[in-house]
Design an enzyme around this catalytic site. Structure first.
Site, PDB file in Angstrom:
ATOM      1  N   HIS A  57      -3.549   6.926   3.120  1.00 26.46           N
ATOM      2  CA  HIS A  57      -3.935   5.637   2.523  1.00 26.46           C
ATOM      3  C   HIS A  57      -5.352   5.321   2.977  1.00 26.46           C
ATOM      4  CE1 HIS A  57      -4.136   1.598   1.251  1.00 26.46           C
ATOM      5  NE2 HIS A  57      -3.971   1.067   2.438  1.00 26.46           N
ATOM      6  N   ASN A  74     -10.299  -0.218   0.085  1.00 26.06           N
ATOM      7  CA  ASN A  74      -8.834  -0.156   0.130  1.00 26.06           C
ATOM      8  C   ASN A  74      -8.282  -0.692  -1.197  1.00 26.06           C
ATOM      9  OD1 ASN A  74      -6.109  -0.652   0.593  1.00 26.06           O
ATOM     10  ND2 ASN A  74      -6.413  -1.516   2.634  1.00 26.06           N
ATOM     11  N   CYS A 107       0.817  -1.225   0.000  1.00 23.30           N
ATOM     12  CA  CYS A 107       0.000   0.000   0.000  1.00 23.30           C
ATOM     13  C   CYS A 107       0.846   1.269   0.000  1.00 23.30           C
ATOM     14  CB  CYS A 107      -0.951   0.004   1.191  1.00 23.30           C
ATOM     15  SG  CYS A 107      -1.931  -1.481   1.308  1.00 23.30           S
TER      16      CYS A 107
HETATM   17  O1  UT7 Z   1      -3.979  -1.521   3.701  1.00 22.64           O
HETATM   18  C1  UT7 Z   1      -2.979  -2.125   4.449  1.00 22.64           C
HETATM   19  C2  UT7 Z   1      -3.077  -1.854   5.891  1.00 22.64           C
HETATM   20  N1  UT7 Z   1      -4.274  -2.398   6.456  1.00 22.64           N
HETATM   21  C3  UT7 Z   1      -4.893  -1.752   7.405  1.00 22.64           C
HETATM   22  O2  UT7 Z   1      -4.519  -0.678   7.773  1.00 22.64           O
HETATM   23  C4  UT7 Z   1      -6.069  -2.445   8.056  1.00 22.64           C
HETATM   24  C5  UT7 Z   1      -6.082  -2.168   9.506  1.00 22.64           C
HETATM   25  N2  UT7 Z   1      -7.126  -2.876  10.208  1.00 22.64           N
HETATM   26  C6  UT7 Z   1      -8.440  -2.572  10.114  1.00 22.64           C
HETATM   27  O3  UT7 Z   1      -8.835  -1.713   9.346  1.00 22.64           O
HETATM   28  C7  UT7 Z   1      -9.401  -3.287  11.035  1.00 22.64           C
HETATM   29  O4  UT7 Z   1      -8.669  -4.051  11.966  1.00 22.64           O
HETATM   30  C8  UT7 Z   1     -10.400  -4.234  10.304  1.00 22.64           C
HETATM   31  C9  UT7 Z   1     -11.456  -3.390   9.561  1.00 22.64           C
HETATM   32  C10 UT7 Z   1      -9.684  -5.121   9.338  1.00 22.64           C
HETATM   33  C11 UT7 Z   1     -11.160  -5.086  11.321  1.00 22.64           C
HETATM   34  O5  UT7 Z   1     -11.807  -4.268  12.288  1.00 22.64           O
HETATM   35  P1  UT7 Z   1     -11.611  -4.577  13.841  1.00 22.64           P
HETATM   36  O6  UT7 Z   1     -12.416  -3.581  14.577  1.00 22.64           O
HETATM   37  O7  UT7 Z   1     -10.124  -4.622  14.115  1.00 22.64           O
HETATM   38  O8  UT7 Z   1     -12.294  -5.989  13.998  1.00 22.64           O
HETATM   39  P2  UT7 Z   1     -11.647  -7.377  14.471  1.00 22.64           P
HETATM   40  O9  UT7 Z   1     -10.810  -7.951  13.413  1.00 22.64           O
HETATM   41  O10 UT7 Z   1     -11.051  -7.186  15.843  1.00 22.64           O
HETATM   42  O11 UT7 Z   1     -12.964  -8.245  14.617  1.00 22.64           O
HETATM   43  C12 UT7 Z   1     -14.003  -7.900  15.561  1.00 22.64           C
HETATM   44  C13 UT7 Z   1     -15.153  -8.861  15.382  1.00 22.64           C
HETATM   45  C14 UT7 Z   1     -14.724 -10.325  15.392  1.00 22.64           C
HETATM   46  O12 UT7 Z   1     -15.733 -11.065  16.049  1.00 22.64           O
HETATM   47  P3  UT7 Z   1     -15.585 -11.493  17.590  1.00 22.64           P
HETATM   48  O13 UT7 Z   1     -14.318 -12.317  17.642  1.00 22.64           O
HETATM   49  O14 UT7 Z   1     -15.472 -10.204  18.358  1.00 22.64           O
HETATM   50  O15 UT7 Z   1     -16.823 -12.249  17.867  1.00 22.64           O
HETATM   51  C15 UT7 Z   1     -14.718 -10.705  13.929  1.00 22.64           C
HETATM   52  O16 UT7 Z   1     -14.939 -12.073  13.719  1.00 22.64           O
HETATM   53  O17 UT7 Z   1     -15.791  -8.652  14.111  1.00 22.64           O
HETATM   54  C16 UT7 Z   1     -15.868  -9.886  13.408  1.00 22.64           C
HETATM   55  N3  UT7 Z   1     -15.805  -9.611  11.976  1.00 22.64           N
HETATM   56  C17 UT7 Z   1     -16.884  -9.342  11.239  1.00 22.64           C
HETATM   57  N4  UT7 Z   1     -18.182  -9.269  11.536  1.00 22.64           N
HETATM   58  C18 UT7 Z   1     -19.029  -8.949  10.542  1.00 22.64           C
HETATM   59  C19 UT7 Z   1     -14.678  -9.533  11.213  1.00 22.64           C
HETATM   60  N5  UT7 Z   1     -15.026  -9.227   9.953  1.00 22.64           N
HETATM   61  C20 UT7 Z   1     -16.382  -9.100   9.960  1.00 22.64           C
HETATM   62  C21 UT7 Z   1     -17.321  -8.772   8.944  1.00 22.64           C
HETATM   63  N6  UT7 Z   1     -18.617  -8.705   9.283  1.00 22.64           N
HETATM   64  N7  UT7 Z   1     -16.949  -8.505   7.683  1.00 22.64           N
END
Ligand code: UT7
Length: 325
Positions: A252, A282, A112
């Site tokens: 980004h 993204n 990225c």
């Molecule tokens: O471009 C390169 C660099 N990348 C980035 O900068 C990405 C950085 N990270 C992020 O943007 C975020 O971490 C994400 C958007 C990828 C994820 O958001 P988050 O708030 O960190 O969520 P998480 O991964 O901690 O997941 C929280 C919950 C989980 O469920 P439990 O374990 O709390 O029950 C996931 O299973 O959300 C769940 N989950 C979803 N639920 C509904 C993960 N993806 C989804 C989804 N829909 N699509």
């Protein structure tokens, strides 16, 4: 003498994939995606459209906007994590599509942060006299490495391309400051495990879906916020920009919560931050390139405007560039 972006271009494929469409594909909701990321829709390339095709379209727009002939370009740098092939480079394919004859072309890989790393390389080539006119192009077909069964990643990414043409400039406008960093220790947080020399393609790697992008999103989140703030602060100070004088900070486009954190920590106003993430998702290396293209095309940039670009991505890599338009 500075290296200056003299024009930009961008291309977004026609097909729109909305959060509602994704609700029918994986166990997710429009509400979750919007709240956690800020994304409402993204563009998806057609089966016939490869990264080089999108990169060619963005480059054609940049060439037209620059009012130059394609053959005046003497170097093409393409940054992508979704090349058409391992080789030939996507840069060479774009060079051929544009009928640029007397030039050299190569790909540069920084995920990225690729567009910023490529701008930095272009700057060095121009200021050292190795080139007079450089095309930097960042096309991504992330849909080709997205696991459409993995809700934690498939809701995040989109396709598209951005391009910029750079030349030397004596006016003082152009790239004022650059800051590039990487840390390979965290490479496994964001990667495509199989298909390379470490784990060549086999029926087993396909069965295990190891050719798709894997990301430990929440581990990356904190590093992304910290690194992008550091990169932005560094170039703003180095370029002697006053925060209130910044016309546009283009981060980004990965997550609205990351972008909000940067805005707050730098004490910037909403209108100083460029956002198109809601409509593009993204797009990795293409993200800042498309944003810059959209901003310029909409008349949002005037000569002398102070612009800050700040990226974060796989590698891990992060970067900042401060420039005057
Ligand atoms: O471009 C390169 C660099 N990348 C980035 O900068 C990405 C950085 N990270 C992020 O943007 C975020 O971490 C994400 C958007 C990828 C994820 O958001 P988050 O708030 O960190 O969520 P998480 O991964 O901690 O997941 C929280 C919950 C989980 O469920 P439990 O374990 O709390 O029950 C996931 O299973 O959300 C769940 N989950 C979803 N639920 C509904 C993960 N993806 C989804 C989804 N829909 N699509």
């Amino acid at each position: 003498m500075k290296a200056r972006i003299i024009s930009t271009g961008y291309f977004l494929p026609e097909r729109i994939l909305t959060n509602k469409d994704l609700e029918k594909m994986v166990d997710t909701t429009d509400e979750w995606i919007t709240k956690r990321t800020g994304i409402t829709e993204r563009r998806i390339a057609s089966e016939e459209e490869a990264s080089s095709d999108m990169g060619t379209r963005a480059s054609q727009m940049a060439i037209e906007n620059a009012g130059i002939k394609a053959n005046e370009i003497d170097a093409v740098i393409c940054s992508t994590i979704t090349p058409d092939h391992f080789f030939p480079s996507t840069a060479c394919l774009i060079q051929h599509n544009l009928r640029i004859k007397d030039a050299y072309a190569f790909d540069l890989s920084a995920a990225c942060s690729g567009f910023l790393f490529a701008l930095n390389t272009a700057e060095s080539m121009l200021l050292s006299g190795k080139a007079d006119t450089v095309l930097v192009v960042a096309p991504e077909k992330l849909s080709s490495i997205t696991d459409w069964k993995d809700r934690s990643t498939c809701v995040l990414f989109g396709d598209g391309a951005g391009a910029a043409i750079l030349k030397k400039d004596e006016s003082g406008n152009g790239i004022q400051s650059t800051y590039l960093k990487s840390d390979g220790a965290f490479g496994d947080l964001l990667m495509v495990p199989a298909g390379g020399s470490r784990m060549p393609a086999s029926p087993e790697t396909i069965e295990k879906r190891q050719h798709y992008l894997k990301m430990k999103g929440n581990e990356i989140f904190k590093v992304a916020v910290k690194s992008m703030i550091k990169a932005a602060k560094h170039v703003i100070k180095d370029a002697a920009f006053k925060p209130e004088d910044i016309k546009a900070l283009i981060p980004h486009q990965a997550n609205m919560r990351i972008i909000n954190a940067i805005e707050k920590r730098l004490s910037l106003k909403d209108e100083q931050i460029f956002v198109n993430l809601d409509k593009t998702g993204n797009t990795s290396a293409a993200s800042i390139a498309i944003s810059l293209g959209e901003l310029e095309s909409s008349g949002g940039l005037k000569e002398g405007d102070k612009v800050v670009l700040v990226s974060f991505g796989g590698g891990l890599t992060w970067a900042g560039i401060a420039l005057t338009w």
